[in-house]
Motif scaffolding. Structure first.
Motif, PDB file in Angstrom:
ATOM      1  N   LEU A  97       0.593  -0.942   0.023  1.00  0.00           N
ATOM      2  CA  LEU A  97       0.437  -0.117  -0.176  1.00  0.00           C
ATOM      3  C   LEU A  97       0.899   1.457  -0.054  1.00  0.00           C
ATOM      4  O   LEU A  97       0.224   1.826  -0.663  1.00  0.00           O
ATOM      5  N   VAL A  98       1.752   1.160   0.564  1.00  0.00           N
ATOM      6  CA  VAL A  98       3.258   2.001   0.321  1.00  0.00           C
ATOM      7  C   VAL A  98       3.708   2.513  -0.965  1.00  0.00           C
ATOM      8  O   VAL A  98       3.668   3.559  -1.067  1.00  0.00           O
ATOM      9  N   ASN A  99       3.902   1.301  -1.111  1.00  0.00           N
ATOM     10  CA  ASN A  99       4.555   1.725  -2.533  1.00  0.00           C
ATOM     11  C   ASN A  99       3.043   2.098  -3.132  1.00  0.00           C
ATOM     12  O   ASN A  99       3.170   2.571  -4.490  1.00  0.00           O
ATOM     13  N   VAL A 100       2.246   1.257  -3.286  1.00  0.00           N
ATOM     14  CA  VAL A 100       0.973   2.137  -4.689  1.00  0.00           C
ATOM     15  C   VAL A 100       0.546   3.881  -4.780  1.00  0.00           C
ATOM     16  O   VAL A 100       1.070   4.591  -5.579  1.00  0.00           O
ATOM     17  N   ALA A 101       0.948   3.365  -3.192  1.00  0.00           N
ATOM     18  CA  ALA A 101       0.829   6.220  -2.746  1.00  0.00           C
ATOM     19  C   ALA A 101       2.099   5.766  -3.346  1.00  0.00           C
ATOM     20  O   ALA A 101       1.705   7.161  -3.544  1.00  0.00           O
ATOM     21  N   GLY A 102       2.905   5.615  -3.292  1.00  0.00           N
ATOM     22  CA  GLY A 102       4.042   6.686  -3.937  1.00  0.00           C
ATOM     23  C   GLY A 102       4.058   6.514  -5.131  1.00  0.00           C
ATOM     24  O   GLY A 102       4.702   7.419  -6.017  1.00  0.00           O
ATOM     25  N   PHE A 103       4.161   5.221  -5.975  1.00  0.00           N
ATOM     26  CA  PHE A 103       3.786   5.077  -7.591  1.00  0.00           C
ATOM     27  C   PHE A 103       3.027   6.056  -8.222  1.00  0.00           C
ATOM     28  O   PHE A 103       3.215   6.670  -8.823  1.00  0.00           O
ATOM     29  N   ALA A 104       2.068   5.771  -7.410  1.00  0.00           N
ATOM     30  CA  ALA A 104       0.499   6.940  -7.668  1.00  0.00           C
ATOM     31  C   ALA A 104       0.761   8.544  -7.712  1.00  0.00           C
ATOM     32  O   ALA A 104       0.172   9.307  -8.612  1.00  0.00           O
ATOM     33  N   VAL A 105       1.628   8.841  -6.656  1.00  0.00           N
ATOM     34  CA  VAL A 105       1.925  10.367  -6.397  1.00  0.00           C
ATOM     35  C   VAL A 105       2.641  10.405  -7.323  1.00  0.00           C
ATOM     36  O   VAL A 105       2.250  11.666  -8.410  1.00  0.00           O
ATOM     37  N   LEU A 106       4.155   9.401  -7.970  1.00  0.00           N
ATOM     38  CA  LEU A 106       4.911  10.366  -9.166  1.00  0.00           C
ATOM     39  C   LEU A 106       4.339  10.143 -10.264  1.00  0.00           C
ATOM     40  O   LEU A 106       4.422  11.016 -10.521  1.00  0.00           O
ATOM     41  N   PHE A 107       3.641   8.825 -10.617  1.00  0.00           N
ATOM     42  CA  PHE A 107       2.722   8.791 -11.674  1.00  0.00           C
ATOM     43  C   PHE A 107       1.845   9.745 -12.769  1.00  0.00           C
ATOM     44  O   PHE A 107       1.660  10.198 -12.889  1.00  0.00           O
ATOM     45  N   LEU A 108       0.544  10.266 -11.150  1.00  0.00           N
ATOM     46  CA  LEU A 108       0.114  11.536 -11.799  1.00  0.00           C
ATOM     47  C   LEU A 108       0.292  12.281 -11.629  1.00  0.00           C
ATOM     48  O   LEU A 108       0.356  13.349 -13.317  1.00  0.00           O
ATOM     49  N   ASN A 109       1.402  13.145 -11.311  1.00  0.00           N
ATOM     50  CA  ASN A 109       1.715  14.556 -11.382  1.00  0.00           C
ATOM     51  C   ASN A 109       2.615  14.550 -12.558  1.00  0.00           C
ATOM     52  O   ASN A 109       3.372  15.784 -13.211  1.00  0.00           O
ATOM     53  N   LEU A 110       3.990  13.327 -12.932  1.00  0.00           N
ATOM     54  CA  LEU A 110       4.446  13.647 -13.987  1.00  0.00           C
ATOM     55  C   LEU A 110       3.876  13.601 -15.346  1.00  0.00           C
ATOM     56  O   LEU A 110       4.580  14.198 -15.984  1.00  0.00           O
ATOM     57  N   LEU A 111       2.714  12.878 -15.496  1.00  0.00           N
ATOM     58  CA  LEU A 111       1.921  13.184 -16.631  1.00  0.00           C
ATOM     59  C   LEU A 111       1.368  13.904 -16.810  1.00  0.00           C
ATOM     60  O   LEU A 111       1.085  14.770 -18.018  1.00  0.00           O
ATOM     61  N   GLU A 112       0.875  14.261 -15.660  1.00  0.00           N
ATOM     62  CA  GLU A 112       0.396  15.673 -16.053  1.00  0.00           C
ATOM     63  C   GLU A 112      -0.112  17.319 -15.300  1.00  0.00           C
ATOM     64  O   GLU A 112      -0.417  17.843 -16.400  1.00  0.00           O
ATOM     65  N   ARG A 113       1.430  17.115 -14.873  1.00  0.00           N
ATOM     66  CA  ARG A 113       1.570  18.589 -14.049  1.00  0.00           C
ATOM     67  C   ARG A 113       3.071  18.240 -14.594  1.00  0.00           C
ATOM     68  O   ARG A 113       3.876  19.046 -14.071  1.00  0.00           O
TER      69      ARG A 113
END
Length: 271
Positions: A97-113
């Motif tokens: 779960l910690v890594n899912v949160a870390g990946f989601a934060v990284l992925f969404l921000n890099l792709l959208e902003r």
């Protein structure tokens, strides 16, 4: 290529592959999945560390910090926490779960902003306070994210036990007492950092005479977050018998913290 940076793409792909192996371990108990996932996660941590070292050496003296750099640092902290958990605590689901949160934060921000900037004004003497504020709030955010995940796990496991619904995945989760203890200690570490970040940010405002910004929505939400977490620590320290309610307060504080992130666009504090 997802982004224009090979290092970022490498981290994203390897991170995603690592998550798949952790999912196989958490869902089916495949120990090879855990070993391979851990190895890939260590490699992700090494790549991210290289990125951060490059940031410190070549770009941190600049008057601007890219949002991507900020989010990359949060993800690096979450990866570091998960590796520490793998070493000292048997909690595969928590690590996932910690890594899912870390990946989601990284992925969404890099792709959208990927190109948005957070401008750091040259506040002369207050500039060092501002750097301290950024470092402390980033570290606090990462730690409190782990605490929120623990609180969510506690409420889920408590609900399942209350309904007498047991599953294989629950066998791979820590006990309620362990989750409550880890959550309390994590908040106990993150809240002082949050308060220090708040104090350094306010000191930077006062140094520049920006008294009106003390009533900014971002500042008020951070104060509210600190109050909620302070109450959580007080209530949890005073009584161990009402852990579910404490977990709700933990999540409430984190939701207010997240709300503070979303008001950045309307806040004058970070413009």
């Amino acid at each position: 290529m997802l982004t224009n940076d090979w290092l970022t793409d490498a981290v994203l792909y390897i991170y995603a592959l690592s998550l798949l192996f952790f999912v196989s371990d958490a869902a089916y108990g495949k120990r090879n999945g855990k070993r391979i996932g851990t190895g890939l996660l260590v490699f992700v941590w090494i790549l991210q560390t290289g990125f951060l070292l490059d940031l410190l050496v070549t770009r941190f003296a600049s008057a601007e910090v890219a949002l991507r750099d900020f989010v990359f640092f949060i993800s690096w902290l979450l990866v570091s926490f998960s590796l520490a958990l793998l070493r000292f605590v048997r909690a595969e689901v928590l690590v996932l779960l910690v890594n899912v949160a870390g990946f989601a934060v990284l992925f969404l921000n890099l792709l959208e902003r990927p190109h948005r900037k957070i401008a750091l004004e040259s506040w002369e003497v207050a500039r060092r306070l501002l750097y301290a504020h950024i470092g402390l709030i980033t570290l606090s955010f990462a730690i409190l994210t782990v605490a929120a995940i623990l609180a969510g796990m506690y409420l889920f496991l408590h609900w399942r036990l209350k309904k007498k619904k047991w599953g294989d995945v629950m066998n791979r989760m820590p006990s309620l007492e362990a989750i409550d203890r880890y959550s309390f200690r994590t908040v106990l570490l993150g809240v002082p950092l949050l308060l220090l970040s708040l104090s350094t940010g306010l000191a930077a405002l006062l140094e520049q005479g920006e008294y009106a910004q003390l009533l900014d929505a971002k500042v008020l939400l951070t104060v509210a977050t600190s109050c909620v977490y302070a109450y959580y620590l007080f209530a949890r320290g005073a009584s161990h018998d009402d852990a579910p309610r404490s977990a709700v307060w933990n999540l409430t504080g984190y939701l207010i913290l997240i709300a503070g992130v979303f008001v950045n666009s309307f806040s004058s504090f970070h413009k």
